[in-house]
Structures are given as structure tokens and as C-alpha cells.
Design a protein around this motif. Sequence first.
Motif, mmCIF file in Angstrom:
data_model
loop_
_atom_site.group_PDB
_atom_site.id
_atom_site.type_symbol
_atom_site.label_atom_id
_atom_site.label_comp_id
_atom_site.label_asym_id
_atom_site.label_seq_id
_atom_site.Cartn_x
_atom_site.Cartn_y
_atom_site.Cartn_z
ATOM 1 N N TYR A 25 -1.845 4.967 7.187
ATOM 2 C CA TYR A 25 -1.197 6.457 6.829
ATOM 3 C C TYR A 25 0.384 6.009 6.738
ATOM 4 O O TYR A 25 0.817 4.819 6.684
ATOM 5 C CB TYR A 25 -1.497 7.049 8.206
ATOM 6 C CG TYR A 25 -0.564 6.299 9.579
ATOM 7 C CD1 TYR A 25 0.791 6.476 9.837
ATOM 8 C CD2 TYR A 25 -1.129 5.573 10.219
ATOM 9 C CE1 TYR A 25 1.495 5.797 10.688
ATOM 10 C CE2 TYR A 25 -0.607 4.727 11.479
ATOM 11 C CZ TYR A 25 0.700 5.033 11.599
ATOM 12 O OH TYR A 25 1.450 4.324 12.608
ATOM 13 N N ILE A 26 0.964 7.009 6.153
ATOM 14 C CA ILE A 26 2.601 6.726 6.148
ATOM 15 C C ILE A 26 3.123 7.976 6.806
ATOM 16 O O ILE A 26 2.655 9.018 6.957
ATOM 17 C CB ILE A 26 2.874 6.827 4.704
ATOM 18 C CG1 ILE A 26 2.674 8.065 3.975
ATOM 19 C CG2 ILE A 26 2.414 5.765 3.817
ATOM 20 C CD1 ILE A 26 3.273 8.353 2.294
ATOM 21 N N VAL A 27 4.341 7.982 7.066
ATOM 22 C CA VAL A 27 5.171 8.957 7.741
ATOM 23 C C VAL A 27 5.901 9.517 6.513
ATOM 24 O O VAL A 27 6.663 8.936 6.018
ATOM 25 C CB VAL A 27 5.784 8.437 9.033
ATOM 26 C CG1 VAL A 27 6.785 9.738 9.434
ATOM 27 C CG2 VAL A 27 5.074 7.843 10.043
ATOM 28 N N ILE B 223 -0.720 -0.601 0.920
ATOM 29 C CA ILE B 223 0.674 -0.145 0.150
ATOM 30 C C ILE B 223 1.597 -1.149 0.731
ATOM 31 O O ILE B 223 2.370 -2.030 0.009
ATOM 32 C CB ILE B 223 1.355 1.149 1.093
ATOM 33 C CG1 ILE B 223 0.476 2.230 0.477
ATOM 34 C CG2 ILE B 223 2.709 1.416 0.787
ATOM 35 C CD1 ILE B 223 0.734 3.506 1.241
ATOM 36 N N GLU B 224 1.266 -1.856 2.185
ATOM 37 C CA GLU B 224 2.223 -2.871 2.369
ATOM 38 C C GLU B 224 2.125 -4.157 1.440
ATOM 39 O O GLU B 224 3.215 -4.895 1.267
ATOM 40 C CB GLU B 224 1.513 -3.349 3.803
ATOM 41 C CG GLU B 224 2.271 -4.274 4.880
ATOM 42 C CD GLU B 224 1.519 -4.471 6.037
ATOM 43 O OE1 GLU B 224 2.257 -5.155 6.959
ATOM 44 O OE2 GLU B 224 0.498 -4.233 6.011
ATOM 45 N N LYS B 225 1.055 -4.455 1.231
ATOM 46 C CA LYS B 225 0.782 -5.832 0.199
ATOM 47 C C LYS B 225 1.382 -5.421 -1.210
ATOM 48 O O LYS B 225 1.958 -6.501 -1.628
ATOM 49 C CB LYS B 225 -0.819 -6.266 0.115
ATOM 50 C CG LYS B 225 -1.161 -6.717 1.479
ATOM 51 C CD LYS B 225 -2.602 -6.963 1.609
ATOM 52 C CE LYS B 225 -3.087 -7.633 2.965
ATOM 53 N NZ LYS B 225 -4.411 -7.404 3.256
ATOM 54 N N SER B 226 1.091 -4.328 -1.550
ATOM 55 C CA SER B 226 1.864 -3.842 -2.795
ATOM 56 C C SER B 226 3.362 -4.012 -2.947
ATOM 57 O O SER B 226 3.904 -4.690 -3.860
ATOM 58 C CB SER B 226 1.180 -2.644 -3.354
ATOM 59 O OG SER B 226 1.907 -1.567 -2.646
ATOM 60 N N ASP C 5 8.255 13.102 5.690
ATOM 61 C CA ASP C 5 8.877 14.457 6.033
ATOM 62 C C ASP C 5 8.592 14.839 7.537
ATOM 63 O O ASP C 5 8.347 15.962 8.034
ATOM 64 C CB ASP C 5 8.518 15.730 5.219
ATOM 65 C CG ASP C 5 8.796 15.401 3.623
ATOM 66 O OD1 ASP C 5 9.889 14.788 3.411
ATOM 67 O OD2 ASP C 5 8.157 15.907 2.814
ATOM 68 N N GLY C 6 8.591 13.675 8.364
ATOM 69 C CA GLY C 6 8.247 13.772 9.767
ATOM 70 C C GLY C 6 6.916 14.071 10.114
ATOM 71 O O GLY C 6 6.623 14.575 11.083
ATOM 72 N N ALA C 7 5.983 13.983 9.150
ATOM 73 C CA ALA C 7 4.599 14.286 9.380
ATOM 74 C C ALA C 7 3.750 12.892 9.216
ATOM 75 O O ALA C 7 4.147 11.969 8.262
ATOM 76 C CB ALA C 7 4.152 15.213 8.657
ATOM 77 N N VAL C 8 2.502 12.589 9.944
ATOM 78 C CA VAL C 8 1.818 11.513 9.696
ATOM 79 C C VAL C 8 0.552 11.965 8.440
ATOM 80 O O VAL C 8 -0.059 12.871 8.606
ATOM 81 C CB VAL C 8 0.873 11.172 10.969
ATOM 82 C CG1 VAL C 8 0.024 9.997 10.663
ATOM 83 C CG2 VAL C 8 1.886 10.521 11.839
ATOM 84 N N VAL C 9 0.845 11.289 7.320
ATOM 85 C CA VAL C 9 -0.311 11.635 6.244
ATOM 86 C C VAL C 9 -1.201 10.493 6.100
ATOM 87 O O VAL C 9 -0.624 9.380 6.045
ATOM 88 C CB VAL C 9 0.581 11.993 4.942
ATOM 89 C CG1 VAL C 9 -0.322 12.282 3.835
ATOM 90 C CG2 VAL C 9 1.621 12.936 5.063
#
Length: 898
Positions: free
Chosen positions: A316-318, A449-452, A320-324
Motif C-alpha cells: 500500500y501507499i499513503v 515500488i520499494e525495489k523500483s 493525501d492522508g489515506a491508505v491506498v
Amino acid sequence: MLGISTVAKKIFGTPNDRKIKATRPLVDKITALEPEFEALSDAGLIEKTEEFRKRLAEGETLDALLPEAFANCREAARRALGLRAFDVQLMGGIFLHQGNISEMKTGEGKTLVATFPSYLNALSGRGVHVVTVNDYLARRDADWMGKVFAALGMTTGVVYPQQPEAEKKAAYAADVTYATNNELGFDYLRDNMKSSLEEMNQRGHNFAVVDEVDSILIDEARTPLIISGPSEDRSELYLTVDALIPELQDDHFTIDEKTRNVTFTEEGNEFLEQLLLTRGVLEEGRSLYDPESTTIVHHVNQGLRAHKLFQKDKDYIVRDGAVVLIDEFTGRMMAGRRLSEGLHQAIEAKEGCQIQPENVTLAQVTFQNYFRLYDTLSGMTGTAVTEAEEFLEIYGLGVVEVPTNRPIARIDKDDAVYRSTTDKLNAIIETISKAHEKGQPTLVGTTSIEKSELLSKLLTEAKIPHNVLNARQHEKEAQIVADAGKLGAVTIATNMAGRGTDIKLGGNVEFKIMEAIAADPEGDPEEIRQKIEESHAADEEAVKAAGGLFVLATERHESRRIDNQLRGRSGRQGDPGKSAFFLSLEDDLMRIFGSERLEKVLSTLGMKEGEAIIHPWVNKSLERAQAKVEARNFDIRKQLLKFDDVMNEQRKVVFKQRLDIMKARDLSEIIEDMRGEVIDDLVDTYMPPKTYADQWNTEGLYKAVIERLNLDLPVIDWAAEEGVDDEEITERLEKAADEMMAAKAAAFGPETMRMIEKQVLLQTIDTKWREHLLTLEHLRSVVGFRGYAQRDPLNEYKNEAFQLFETMLNSLREDVTQKLAQIRPMTEAEQEAMMQEMAAQRAKMEAPAHDATPAEAPEAAASGFVESDPSTWGNPGRNEVCPCGSGKKFKHCHGRLA
């Protein structure tokens, strides 16, 4: 010496070869018809469509019409798009019409292939759904292929989220409708929550072509689609639990990466219990094992999962203050999708985001059961063969490998396995640098995403210009993919499944032309196009000379399909290309599945730091590991489906009942039967059969009749009469109830009464079904423990779910009877009071913010108010009485707009 199976294949061909061979005569027939359809005018193509529809209505089959319909569609595509379908594309279309999956490599024109079976099946007038993986592709394909359907005299619609109802209804009414799998599933659920047939959007499930079928029917099939509503807010409990998790030590829990599960150890449970008692979450004298502690245990388990299994920037990513959430297969953000059972709230607490309230399920369906509704289902993808068994078993879909239009010229290198991640990354940067120097475009595939972003940092340090495509760059997706084939381009991508845009050598010429026209609006578009097409041809040749697109994968995925999708981006339409996988023993797949054996092999070989092992045996070993993971995932999905099938049977019964109710004009007989069954049950309960009068509970029956039937009857006196039995009492109750309902129907009027009956029945069904879903959810979460008692959880679930369903139907009859017994027409005084209240509410809503307040009125009067002189009235509110004394509102009198 050749094996028997190898010899047989050489003589008879593989089953796939035989299927391809069987379509050749049909393809030849379509090609032979080409001159006849080329000679038709544009209006002639549309007339052909009308002719086919007429012939179909007169009894001719779709199979008989196929050659002519495909020839007509090929000609329409040539005129509308300038694309003449290849023979292999026609083959793909034939297999789709037959209800198969056409496996076609990337760049073989699957989007055009879908138009052929869609056109043929839309002739029936029952609609065709073309399913895509995201809204961008649904809109793009509908717009692009809509030109072909328009040339054939057919309508095209596109369905997307938050679409106005009228537009959505029109999209589903079109001959061919493009939509995402999510939106189709949700619309199916929404339709079955509507209260009239006119409000429903979907008009049945005739024929569907599913693009990227493996992604939709397998990868996404693990998560059911759920429509939910908010429940009570428990934010405090999530925050309290979240504060406890960091205090746990490593020996307090165990993580199983294979099953992606985390559980507390015995020490962990004891430590946690003390912690919860100290913080006052658990009441004094209570333990975690008490039934009253179930909710706390559930929240603590979800908190542990949120911290230990879900990683930021991977799962997930955070924003605008929301967990997506991030789709693990496509690397895309899944806006609006939430994890169920409080897990999403636990992640929100972990990340310090605002905790959204938990939801209760209003309706749900799995993709497996939704897509099995279609009379004919078909699909397209570049990678389906590895999952052929699952497609056949779950959906009854065969998989056919359609040959490529030109032979594949891509070189697939054996995997290079390094000892450490550092060695692997160094080798990757060096390889990218060499390819970049000679101008070869490189597509680098990562799994998160982290690895990219780590790789991007290393490339920046090495001064290699590059683009990054992941959930963060979601909006620029099409542009980044279009540029990935340019000379010397380096593109890092987190999963390449279902991207929709082809990577063309030298870059995407259409994108270049659009950019140039936008930059020079005064220039001649044709001149700009010619200039760019000439320079593009030179770029394309330069990229081919450099070796074509180089696909460099930094890790193996759990599924071979995802690896093949990435590999398939190179070597489209016979272009040159190369693919290579760089792995290390520290990669997730290698670490979890069999790195120990490889570690021994590498030690025996005495490998030095920075060296790699490259051998076909390593590839075979990795493929076996992946096959094991795929088989395990298939078993999980199969098990989930078995449980959902139980609910699906009940769902189909409930949804069919709703549909029958909405179609019916008069439900009085059904209502009467329900009332009769409720009365039978009441009498059986309080006056059991084969019992004596002194054993009857007539007092209880009297109270129950008042509560359920809203009738105050002398039941006790009846029961005291000589010779009266339970059947006599039943008849008297039925007669009294029927008379009361007949009187209500006369008071309301027959039409109004029928409408009330329908609405009460539908609303009660929806409420009961919602409660039933929640009960089944709870049953599903605990039934697994029955296995410890040597009882099959699935059989236990089936039996109990059936009993619960029967209970639900019984309580449905009682509720409907009780509600209808309670309703009555309003008195004149009540109607008058309601009308006044509605008028007051309306006036309040219509009153503009700048209306004069009572405090302003005296001031206006003091300043020389004259009834006949509007200039002295000040600024009256439009909804106020006009100052002229007419008695009308100002807006209807002096304030009326000209």
C-alpha cells in the motif's frame, strides 16, 4: 531415442495444432469473401448487419453466419481504422466465439480481435460485454473500436465508476459495452438491490470477452466484490491495539511467509494478556480465551498482521492522508478498494491516518461466480497456458495458443543467479549501462515500488537517465510506456501486466505526432505527421540495429505468467529483442522455496563474490518452484470457491425471487400464502398437534396474534368452545386476517395496496439477506476449527448455512406479515400535518442565504416604506410575500424575471 509421446506429436500434432488446423477452412472462407465485401458501399456494410439480424431471427445459427459476419467486420475495421486483420487474428476471434481463451502474444492486436466475436454475438440483440482491467483501457478501446462498430451500424457503450445513472443505462443498452470487471460485478450487485425493473441497468449476461483474462479471472479472483455500509465506529480500540504491537518481541509471534500468515506464540499470548490487563483493555479477572474477549482477540490479530505482513510502498501507499492499496499483479493503485474485517483500519492506525469506520456487507459476489453467469464466456491474454487446468476446472474454458503473425525473434537468456542482492544489483547496473551506451532500450521489471525506487537511486548515482513506472506515476503511465522503446531509453516498471499500451521500437509514433501537433497548433497536421513518420522510421531502424528492446527482470515472480508477461513485452510482431532474469539467493522466491539446495551447489562450485551461476538446470529448478506455488494458490482459490458456491446457490435463489417480485404486477397471492404459513406456525407452536385442550397455551397464542397479525380476537374463548380443534382455530384466524387485509386494500385502493406489498416484500428481503450475509461471514471465520474435531469444515458450513437460510426464509414470512398487518391509511388530520411539514421543509430549502431576516424588516419600514413604490422596499427575499400587498411570493410578482 525419441519417446512414444514425441513420435505421436510429430505424426499427429499436439491437441493445440489440431485446433489451429480445424480453423483453417473457416479462415480461408472469410478471406475468399473479402472481394465481395470490399465492393460494398459504407451503407452496404450496415445493410449486411440488418440482413444477418433478420437471418438469425428466422432460425439461422451464429456459427453459420460466422464467415460472412467476420468478413464484414474485417472490411469495416479496414475502412474505419486502416487495419486489415491478419489470418491469426481471425483465428483468435473464432476461438473466442467458441468460448475459449485465445493466448496471443503481446503486440498481436488482441483489441481488434475482440471486435469479431463481439460483432457476431451482438447480432442477437442481447448485448455483449468486453471486459478490461482498468477504466483507461475501457474508455480507450470503446472509443477506438467504437468506430468499427459504428461502421457496421452498431452502438458502443462504456461503463465507468461514478457514472450518471441515465448514461450507465444507455451504455448497457448498447450492442457492445466496454467495462472493467469491477464495475460489471458491482453493477450486478447494485441491480439486485434496486426496487423496480426500470432502475436496473444490466440486461442479462449473454456473451463476454475478457481481456487480460488471467489477471481478471485468476489473480483478482481471490478477493470478492463487496458492497458495504458503515457500522459503529471503533477507532479508539484500533489505536489502543496499535500502540501495543511495537512492544512485542520476536519470540512472541511466528511468521509463515509461504501462507502469508502471522500467529501469536504461547509466550506472546501470555505477554499480550498482561499488557491488555495493565492498559485496562481487558477487564480484571478476564482472559483472552473467554468468549467475551473474541472482539479484542480479532483486533489484536489484525493489528499484528498490519504491522508484520503489510509493508508500506509494497502492499500500500499513503496518499493525501489515506491508505491506498497496491495491486500486487499490476503495481497499480486500487483507489476505493479496502481490506475487510478491520484490517484496513489496523493499517490506518499503524500509519497515523484517519480511521474510517468498519463496514457491514450489504451484498457480495466473487469474480468466479459473477463470470460464470454468462451464457458464453471467452478471454484473451498473452499468458494462459500455465493456468489451463484452473481455467478448465473453474470456468469450463479451454486455452488455445494462437500462432504469431511473424516468427518470434527474441533471444531469451538463461537466468543468472548471484549469491547476494548487492552482487545482483551491481551486475544489473553494469548490464543496463552497457545496453544504454549502445542505444538499446531497456525495460527493467521489479516486483515492488520499494525495489523500483532503490534501483532508480542506483541508476541516478551511475548517471543513467531513466523513467520509473509504478503506482506513484500512475497518471503518466501511457506516456512512459510509449517512450520505453526509444533509442537508449531506460524504464523501470513495477509489473507490466495489463498496461494496454504497446512498447514500439523507436517510440510510439502516434504519441510523438500528438505531442508535436499540441506544441505547434498553427502548423499543418499532415506535414507534421509526414516529418515525424520519416524520422521515426530512422529511429526504429537504429533501435533494431542495437538489438531491439532488452527486458531485464530483477526477480522471479511467484507466478510464471507474470514473468512471461514481462518477457513478452520484447519481440512483438517479429521485432528483435532480448530478455534476461537476474536473481539472488536473497530474493523472496529463492529464500522461501529452495535456496538451501542452490546454496550447497554454489558452495561446491566455489563461486567467487560477484560471480553468477547460469545454467538451464537452474531455470528448470525455478520453474518447478513456481509451479508448486501456483498449485498451492490454485488450491486456496478452489477452497474459497467451494465455500462461496454455498452462498452463491442461496444468492441466486434470493436474486431470482427479487426479480420475480419486481416483474409481478400482483403479489397478493404470495402475501396470502405467507400469512397462512405464519398462522399455521403460530397455531402449531401454541396448540401443538395431537395434544389435549388443557395443554394448549391459549394466552400465548392470543398475545402472538395481536403482535404478528395486529388482531385482537377472542382466541381464549374460541379454544374453550366444545369440539373446537386446532384446524378450526387456524381457519378462523385466516378468515379474520383475510378480512382485515381486504378492508385495508379497499381503504388504500387496490393499486396502492399492490405497490405497498411489493415494496415491503423487497425491503424485508434485502434486510434479511444483509443479516444472513453477516451470519455466514461469522460462521465462515469459525468453521475451520471444526477440523480439529475430525469434521470436514466445508460439510459443516454447507449444513449450517442451509439451516440458516431456512431460518431466514421463515423470519422473512413473519416480518412481511407483521409489517403489512401494522400499516394503515393516514387520517385527514395526519395528511394535513404531513403536508404542512413538507411545505415548511421545502420553503427552508428554497430560501436563499441573502433573504432579509426579521431583524432587518423594521429598519426597512423606518426608512420610508411605501407599498406602491418599489424603490422604498429595500431588498425583499425572493420567497417572501411581495411588499405590494398582492399576497403572492415576490418571485412570482414584482420580482419575476423577465
